[in-house]
Design an enzyme around this catalytic site. Structure first.
Site, short mmCIF file in Angstrom:
data_model
loop_
_atom_site.label_atom_id
_atom_site.label_comp_id
_atom_site.label_asym_id
_atom_site.label_seq_id
_atom_site.Cartn_x
_atom_site.Cartn_y
_atom_site.Cartn_z
N CYS A 1 0.81 -1.23 0.00
CA CYS A 1 0.00 0.00 0.00
C CYS A 1 0.84 1.28 0.00
O CYS A 1 0.39 2.31 -0.49
CB CYS A 1 -0.98 0.01 1.16
SG CYS A 1 -0.29 -0.47 2.74
N CYS B 1 -3.50 -2.50 -0.99
CA CYS B 1 -2.46 -3.43 -0.58
C CYS B 1 -2.15 -4.50 -1.63
O CYS B 1 -1.55 -5.53 -1.31
CB CYS B 1 -2.84 -4.08 0.75
SG CYS B 1 -3.09 -2.87 2.07
N LYS C 1 -5.82 -8.78 11.57
CA LYS C 1 -5.69 -7.34 11.36
C LYS C 1 -7.05 -6.80 10.95
O LYS C 1 -7.63 -7.24 9.95
CB LYS C 1 -4.65 -7.06 10.29
CG LYS C 1 -4.54 -5.58 9.93
CD LYS C 1 -3.37 -5.31 9.01
CE LYS C 1 -3.33 -3.86 8.58
NZ LYS C 1 -2.19 -3.59 7.69
N ARG D 1 -10.37 -0.54 2.93
CA ARG D 1 -9.72 -1.86 2.99
C ARG D 1 -10.64 -2.94 3.55
O ARG D 1 -10.18 -3.99 3.98
CB ARG D 1 -8.47 -1.77 3.87
CG ARG D 1 -7.44 -0.74 3.41
CD ARG D 1 -6.04 -1.14 3.85
NE ARG D 1 -5.10 -0.03 3.97
CZ ARG D 1 -4.59 0.65 2.97
NH1 ARG D 1 -4.96 0.37 1.73
NH2 ARG D 1 -3.73 1.63 3.19
N LYS E 1 -3.88 -6.76 15.64
CA LYS E 1 -3.77 -5.34 15.35
C LYS E 1 -5.11 -4.75 14.99
O LYS E 1 -5.80 -5.35 14.17
CB LYS E 1 -2.80 -5.18 14.17
CG LYS E 1 -2.61 -3.77 13.71
CD LYS E 1 -1.72 -3.76 12.51
CE LYS E 1 -1.76 -2.35 11.96
NZ LYS E 1 -1.19 -2.26 10.66
N SER F 1 -0.97 3.55 15.43
CA SER F 1 -0.77 5.00 15.38
C SER F 1 -1.86 5.79 16.10
O SER F 1 -1.57 6.70 16.86
CB SER F 1 -0.68 5.44 13.92
OG SER F 1 -1.82 5.03 13.20
C1 PBG Z 1 0.13 -1.53 5.89
C2 PBG Z 1 0.11 -1.23 7.35
C3 PBG Z 1 -0.76 -0.38 8.06
C4 PBG Z 1 -0.30 -0.36 9.38
C5 PBG Z 1 0.80 -1.22 9.45
N1 PBG Z 1 1.02 -1.77 8.19
C6 PBG Z 1 -1.86 0.50 7.62
C7 PBG Z 1 -3.04 0.02 6.94
O1 PBG Z 1 -3.37 -1.17 6.91
O2 PBG Z 1 -3.68 0.90 6.37
C8 PBG Z 1 -0.90 0.46 10.50
C9 PBG Z 1 0.00 0.79 11.62
C10 PBG Z 1 -0.46 1.90 12.50
O3 PBG Z 1 -1.57 2.44 12.39
O4 PBG Z 1 0.34 2.28 13.37
N2 PBG Z 1 -0.72 -2.52 5.45
ZN ZN Z 2 -1.05 -2.58 3.10
#
Ligand code: PBG
Ligand code: ZN
Length: 326
Positions: free
Chosen positions: A121, A129, A198, A220, A251, A277
């Site tokens: 991504c 992705c 995730k 997503r 996550k 984040s």
């Molecule tokens: C990429 C990815 C993401 C995160 C880690 N790897 C973002 C997403 O899926 O959009 C998020 C990490 C965070 O928010 O700290 N696929």
């Molecule tokens: Zn991604």
């Protein structure tokens, strides 16, 4: 009858409290995320993540040394390429930004474990992705063609020095595909830390500022999990274990403590929790306003992940936490 059991007896003295403490956070539990960008001498703070920076490779190396000196065993690298395209060329190119960063870090700090996030991504022009059907404006990523790109990406990352591969795109069969790719290339000893459960979460918002990976259209939800589902996480981890995952990630972490717990009960593999984040930004914002005590709230949150069953914690608080633990 007056209570015979008085739990307060064991809380009456600081040393006694220490003796009966069930869980503890250690510096070796922490993994620190870093964002690599092209250029030199470049450091730009991410607006929505005070204290987190996009860094050029020379600055990444400086930070990696600091992380190592603090006793943190590992970093996870994300890359922001100068050019994005539909084939995510920047993800699998041998001179891609994350490959260059991994090589530089391993050269400067060989004993620091370098985990590399394996996803597309940050490298696709549309921010999804994987591959999309031509003309698709909904973001329904094509699963199987994407696996080939992920395989190629993982192999190039290991060739550049990555110690652990962390696929995060939630494609079906991605662990098996990457395992096969690594084995074929002679990397049978490189572990896979799978982003197994995730969720399609709003808590990734600030990360997408940092990684410049916001989808240009759609979202997503056709590949990441529905936040309302718990049992489905167990299905995901079962599949990833069967495909050869060495470690499993849940996550986000904060709103998903029950998932960490359930995954822990369901497997004997090490579990990582990603304190994402948005979770970081909420604490930072409150702390900067003087509304919460940052150190205490962070340490309480992190030990909470341990109590829930996390063996490892990916967190933007890692350097601060390591200092507070020291
Ligand atoms: C990429 C990815 C993401 C995160 C880690 N790897 C973002 C997403 O899926 O959009 C998020 C990490 C965070 O928010 O700290 N696929
Ligand atoms: Zn991604």
């Amino acid at each position: 009858m007056f209570p015979i059991q008085r739990p307060r007896r064991l809380r009456s003295h600081p040393q006694l409290r220490r003796m009966v403490q069930e869980n503890a956070l250690a510096t070796h539990d922490l993994i620190y995320p870093l964002f690599a960008v092209p250029g030199e001498g470049f450091a730009k703070e991410v607006k929505s993540m005070p204290g987190v920076f996009q860094l050029s490779v020379d600055k990444i190396v400086e930070d990696a040394k600091e992380v190592y000196d603090l006793g943190i065993p590992a970093i996870i690298l994300f890359g922001i390429p100068s050019d994005k395209d539909v084939d995510a060329t920047g993800a699998w190119h041998d001179h891609g930004i994350v490959q260059v960063a991994a090589t530089a870090v391993k050269e400067a700090v060989p004993d620091l474990i370098v985990i590399v996030d394996t996803c597309l991504c940050e490298y696709t022009s549309h921010g999804h992705c994987g591959y999309l059907e031509i003309g698709d404006l909904t973001g329904r990523v094509l699963n199987d063609p994407t696996l080939e790109l992920l395989k190629k990406t993982a192999v190039s990352q290991v060739k550049a020095g990555a110690d652990i591969i962390a696929p995060s795109g939630m494609m079906d069969g991605f662990v098996q595909a990457i395992r096969a790719g690594l084995d074929e290339a002679g990397y049978q000893d490189i572990p896979i830390l799978s982003y197994a459960a995730k969720y399609a979460s709003s808590y990734y918002g600030p990360f997408r500022d940092a990684a410049e990976s916001t989808p240009q259209f759609g979202d997503r939800r056709t590949y990441q999990m529905n936040p309302a589902n718990g049992r489905e996480a167990l299905k995901e981890i079962e599949l990833d274990i069967a495909e050869g995952a060495d470690m499993l990630m849940v996550k986000p972490a904060l709103a998903y403590m029950d998932i960490i717990w359930r995954v822990k009960q369901a497997t004997n593999l090490p579990i990582a929790a990603y304190n994402v984040s948005g979770e970081y930004s909420m604490i930072k914002a409150a702390a900067l306003n003087g509304w919460v005590d940052e150190q205490r709230v962070v340490m309480e949150t992190l030990v909470g992940f341990k109590r829930a069953g996390a063996d490892l914690i990916l967190t933007y608080h890692a350097k601060d936490a390591a200092r507070w633990l020291a």
